[in-house]
Design a protein around this motif. Structure first.
Motif, PDB file in Angstrom:
ATOM      1  N   LEU A  12      41.996  37.679  38.733  1.00 20.26           N
ATOM      2  CA  LEU A  12      41.892  36.440  39.593  1.00 20.26           C
ATOM      3  C   LEU A  12      42.791  36.711  41.031  1.00 20.26           C
ATOM      4  CD1 LEU A  12      42.765  33.449  36.955  1.00 20.26           C
ATOM      5  CD2 LEU A  12      40.683  33.945  38.440  1.00 20.26           C
ATOM      6  N   VAL A  13      43.777  37.101  40.894  1.00 12.30           N
ATOM      7  CA  VAL A  13      44.537  37.335  42.247  1.00 12.30           C
ATOM      8  C   VAL A  13      43.754  38.153  43.146  1.00 12.30           C
ATOM      9  CG1 VAL A  13      46.715  38.348  43.212  1.00 12.30           C
ATOM     10  CG2 VAL A  13      46.842  37.055  41.189  1.00 12.30           C
ATOM     11  N   VAL A  14      43.183  39.184  42.783  1.00 10.57           N
ATOM     12  CA  VAL A  14      42.236  40.111  43.522  1.00 10.57           C
ATOM     13  C   VAL A  14      41.184  39.473  44.144  1.00 10.57           C
ATOM     14  CG1 VAL A  14      40.750  42.076  43.530  1.00 10.57           C
ATOM     15  CG2 VAL A  14      42.913  42.443  42.347  1.00 10.57           C
ATOM     16  N   ALA A  15      40.483  38.782  43.290  1.00  7.76           N
ATOM     17  CA  ALA A  15      39.417  37.778  43.763  1.00  7.76           C
ATOM     18  C   ALA A  15      39.717  36.817  44.731  1.00  7.76           C
ATOM     19  CB  ALA A  15      38.739  37.053  42.554  1.00  7.76           C
ATOM     20  N   VAL A  16      40.763  36.170  44.674  1.00  9.33           N
ATOM     21  CA  VAL A  16      40.926  35.107  45.618  1.00  9.33           C
ATOM     22  C   VAL A  16      41.379  35.898  47.075  1.00  9.33           C
ATOM     23  CG1 VAL A  16      41.677  33.445  43.938  1.00  9.33           C
ATOM     24  CG2 VAL A  16      43.378  34.726  44.893  1.00  9.33           C
ATOM     25  N   ILE A  17      42.232  36.907  46.804  1.00  9.19           N
ATOM     26  CA  ILE A  17      42.463  37.644  48.210  1.00  9.19           C
ATOM     27  C   ILE A  17      41.107  38.092  48.869  1.00  9.19           C
ATOM     28  CG2 ILE A  17      43.257  39.926  48.940  1.00  9.19           C
ATOM     29  CD1 ILE A  17      45.436  39.746  46.931  1.00  9.19           C
ATOM     30  N   LEU A  18      40.160  38.576  47.908  1.00  8.56           N
ATOM     31  CA  LEU A  18      38.922  39.054  48.530  1.00  8.56           C
ATOM     32  C   LEU A  18      38.251  37.627  49.323  1.00  8.56           C
ATOM     33  CD1 LEU A  18      37.316  41.470  45.878  1.00  8.56           C
ATOM     34  CD2 LEU A  18      38.485  41.958  48.102  1.00  8.56           C
TER      35      LEU A  18
END
Length: 854
Positions: free
Chosen positions: A409-415
């Motif tokens: 989730l954290v990686v997705a929101v960064i992208l």
């Protein structure tokens, strides 16, 4: 603190309600009178020490001949072959209508026959001025007299009458052929723009208010399954809003209140205030369902929910209140009013709501009772119970899923954040305030003029210079005597105005007309450039120019530019000076001579009319070029002792520069103060930074999508004030939900739960309430999209989306995921009570400081 507040509420609920009623009655009259202090012209609220403000002050001084640009303009489109006759017939008809106007009758009775409002013909503009096939533009300017007693006329209020008289005047034209030659008519100008904006804002409020209240009523009613509970928060916040409007009336006596301020105050109070009320009522219901008596439930609600909403309210107040330090009064008063609204809403939720619960108890949930919410009740077996169960399962599933897939989730929101941040940072906002007006007669008139002789005619730009005196002017004797330096000065002015007319902005010619100080010897030298200037001046600056031309034609016995040039030299010096007096002083291009520090000076004015309307993005870029031309001319001519640029476009440009610079500091101050507030409440080093970063993320998402939707897809420019105000408002309001969730997590940890257990319990217990509050606030702001104003639509979308994404996604998925990854780092701080409480029960901890969730 909250125990003491709860004790006061439980003991004196009726007295508290009575105090609120008294406050409401006291605020009623000023609240109803508050529209009288609202302002609709942003440039009138700018600081007095700016270059444009100083230039405007000079132009309004006694040094210049008392002329003013027409603030109300009548525009008529007519067929070319009949335009001149139509203008003459219309002039006579307008004179008759104005003479019989009740306002003019009153002015004549009070001040004498010479004091009345008149219509002066600005000219008939045909193909010499713009590209048209069969139509000409006929322009009249409404001229308002200076009243002998020094009072001023409310020009905006006369716009409806002027529109009605214009229609009657056109209808009264006797010649059917002339009447048929009229294609369209508009009443425009700054007064009409102000009136139309004011009227549209009032109509918008009439639509937005009931929609917001109805939406809130439905959402609260469904959540609590109660008609009474649904009505309580809007009623309480409505009382608070009336009190705030009363205070705004008094603030408006000192500083201007921009017209969108009360609209933003209303929706922010309805959103945030109802959230606070719901949190108190929901916590009371939760305590009663656990078996607590009414008094205990009130005390627990005020103690725990009170701390949460006070902290969240303070964060919103910080975000709004810091705007008060902006140099631009429109933003500073907006911040004061918004902060005041949250303060009053917060006090109402902490005092009036618990008092009503103390007086009426469970009856506030009618037709439901506490048994209604019990498992196995008829309600819980029906739709209400099914939706409640689904809600519980949803939040239980989301919190477990977010912790299980936290890294993904954290990686997705960064992208997602990176490209939207790029769009938000690189997109250029617009200065075009007229484009954000609702579609109206005045706006249509601006468009027609812009397509013709130039939209800048409505709001010209002026270059004002203080120069060594070059001509002695005596207004009483109406005499003009040039000094030795006059000839060179006029040559320089001619070169300046000529260079401005040739100036290009982004490869486009955006200057329609320029006019500065010029004498007859310069104007009538026979050059093609001065011939074009003469032809345009005949119409553009009508009264004074026509008087000068009429004088010359009468003395010389000829008409037309070429004929005047041929016999100009035959005039005596006295006759030339009389014409020069008209061409310079009465046209407002040159001031009288004044002495300063033992030297003689004069002010001169160069008028610049842009082709596009004055606040368009292209015209604003033209303004920046005018700054360069002004400074370049002043630097290369030693007789220039000071220069200024002023006008509506310049003021808008300066305001945006001031606010942008101020907000760099304001943004930093808001972030630092919010981090400090959260640090004091949470006693944590990491949680305040995490909270601010997640809110900044949602703001970047919102700004990026706002530019994509409005600017790129809809073709509606995003006004410069929207991103600036949006940042501060969202930073404050978005913190609401983070605090409501995080304080509940902290409460659970302090009661002995592990970090993950505390997160899961908090989301399951508070998720529904936070979602409801988010829907209410997002819905309240989204109702602004029902406005006819594109600027309010932009505010509505941006604020509504930011709150919705923050409450429904960021707080439900992203915050639990991040707090899960941080573990005990969430609570690391100086002497943290949370860590001490956790430390006494090591059996509940496993590797990484977490108790596994099964």
């Amino acid at each position: 603190m909250f125990e003491r507040l709860a004790d006061i509420v439980v003991r004196h609920p009726k007295a508290i309600v009575a105090l609120w009623v008294v406050a409401l009655l006291a605020a009623a009259y000023p609240a109803l009178s508050s529209p009288s202090v609202f302002q609709y012209d942003m440039t009138s609220m700018m600081p007095s020490d700016t270059e444009s403000a100083k230039g405007a002050e000079i132009l309004g001084s006694d040094y210049f001949y008392p002329t003013a640009a027409a603030s109300t303009i009548i525009l008529v489109e007519a067929l070319d072959e009949s335009a001149q006759e139509v203008s003459e017939a219309l002039a006579a008809a307008l004179d008759a209508e104005l003479a019989d106007w009740s306002v003019n009758r009153g002015l004549r009775e009070k001040y004498g026959d010479s004091v009345q409002i008149t219509a002066g013909k600005l000219g008939v503009f045909d193909d010499r001025y713009f590209q048209a096939t069969v139509s000409s533009m006929i322009l009249f300017g409404i001229e308002y007299p200076a009243l002998p007693d020094g009072s001023s006329l409310n020009r905006t209020s006369y716009v409806p009458d002027i529109r009605e008289m214009t229609a009657q005047a056109l209808e009264s034209i006797a010649d059917p052929g002339l009447k048929e030659a009229v294609e369209a008519s508009y009443v425009t100008g700054s007064d009409a723009i102000t009136y139309d904006t004011m009227t549209a804002a009032t109509a918008d409020m009439e639509k937005i208010d009931p929609v917001s209240i109805l939406l809130i009523f439905i959402l609260i009613g469904l959540f609590f399954r109660s008609i009474v509970t649904a009505a309580i928060p809007p009623m309480v916040i409505g009382m608070a809003y009336a009190i705030v409007l009363g205070a705004v009336f008094f603030v408006g006596q000192i500083m201007g209140i921009y017209y969108i301020t009360p609209i933003l105050v209303l929706v922010s109070m309805l959103g945030a205030g109802c959230d606070y009320c719901i949190f108190i009522i929901s916590r009371y219901r939760e305590e009663r369902k656990r078996g607590s008596d009414g008094e205990t439930a009130i005390r627990e609600s005020v103690k725990w929910a009170g701390e949460s909403i006070l902290t969240s309210g303070c964060s919103v107040i910080i975000g709004f209140g810091i705007m008060a330090f902006c140099s631009f009064s429109m933003v500073s008063t907006m911040g004061i009013a918004l902060a005041l609204g949250i303060v009053v809403a917060l006090i109402a939720s902490l005092t009036l709501i618990p008092s009503l619960l103390a007086i009426f108890g469970d009856r506030l949930f009618w037709p439901s009772t506490m048994d209604t919410y019990a498992q196995g009740s008829r309600a819980m077996k029906g739709w209400y119970g099914k939706w409640s169960s689904r809600g519980q399962r949803y939040f239980a599933g989301t919190v477990k899923a977010s912790m299980r897939h936290s890294k993904a989730l954290v990686v997705a929101v960064i992208l997602i954040t990176l490209p939207l941040t790029y769009v938000a940072v690189t997109s250029a906002p617009s200065y075009d305030m007229i484009s954000t007006m609702p579609d109206s007669e005045s706006k249509q008139g601006v468009s027609v003029i812009s397509a013709g002789i130039g939209g800048g005619m409505i709001m010209p730009t002026y270059i004002v210079m203080k120069v060594d005196a070059f001509a002695d002017i005596d207004p009483e004797a109406e005499t003009y005597v040039p000094r030795d330096n006059a000839e060179q000065f006029y040559r320089d002015m001619s070169e300046l105005t000529g260079s401005l007319l040739e100036m290009r902005t982004q490869g486009q010619e955006n200057i329609s007309i320029t006019y500065g100080p010029t004498d007859g010897d310069t104007l009538f030298d026979g050059s093609p450039a001065h011939q074009r200037l003469f032809e345009r001046l005949v119409s553009f600056l009508p009264q004074s120019t026509q008087e000068a031309i009429a004088y010359l034609e009468e003395v010389l016995g000829v008409t037309g530019y070429e004929a005047i040039c041929e016999v100009w030299y035959l005039l005596t010096d006295e006759e030339k000076y009389t014409a020069d007096y008209m061409l310079t002083y009465t046209m407002g291009a040159v001031s009288q001579v004044f002495e300063e520090d033992g030297r003689d000076y004069q002010y001169v004015k160069v008028t610049v009319v842009t082709k596009e309307e004055p606040m368009s993005d292209l015209s604003i870029k033209t303004v920046s070029q005018l700054y360069s031309a002004e400074s370049g001319f002043a630097g290369s001519h030693s007789y220039v002792n000071g220069s200024y640029i002023t006008g509506a476009a310049v003021m808008t440009y300066e305001v945006s520069e001031i606010v942008t610079e101020d907000f760099d500091y304001i943004k930093a101050a808001v972030i630092l103060l919010l981090i400090l507030l959260l640090f004091l409440v949470m006693r944590s080093y990491v949680t305040p930074i995490r909270a601010v970063l997640t809110i900044l993320m949602s703001i970047m998402w919102t700004l990026g999508l706002t530019f994509i939707l409005f600017d790129q897809l809809m073709g509606v420019p995003v006004v410069w004030i929207v991103p600036i105000v949006l940042f501060v408002i969202c930073l404050g309001l978005g913190m609401d939900y983070d605090i409501l969730l995080t304080t509940r997590i902290k409460e659970n940890v302090m009661k002995g739960m592990s970090n993950d257990e505390a997160i899961e319990a908090a989301v399951m217990r508070s998720g529904a309430v936070i979602t409801l509050c988010g829907l209410i606030m997002a819905g309240a702001f989204s109702t602004l999209m029902f406005s006819t104003s594109p600027m309010l639509q932009e505010f509505g979308f941006a604020l509504g989306f930011a709150i919705a994404i923050d409450a429904l996604f960021i707080r439900t998925y992203i915050v639990p995921a991040i707090m899960h990854l941080l573990g005990d780092w969430n609570w690391k701080g100086p002497g943290s009570a949370v860590i001490r409480t956790r430390g006494r029960d090591p059996s509940r901890r496993c590797r990484g400081g977490e108790r596994r969730i099964r």
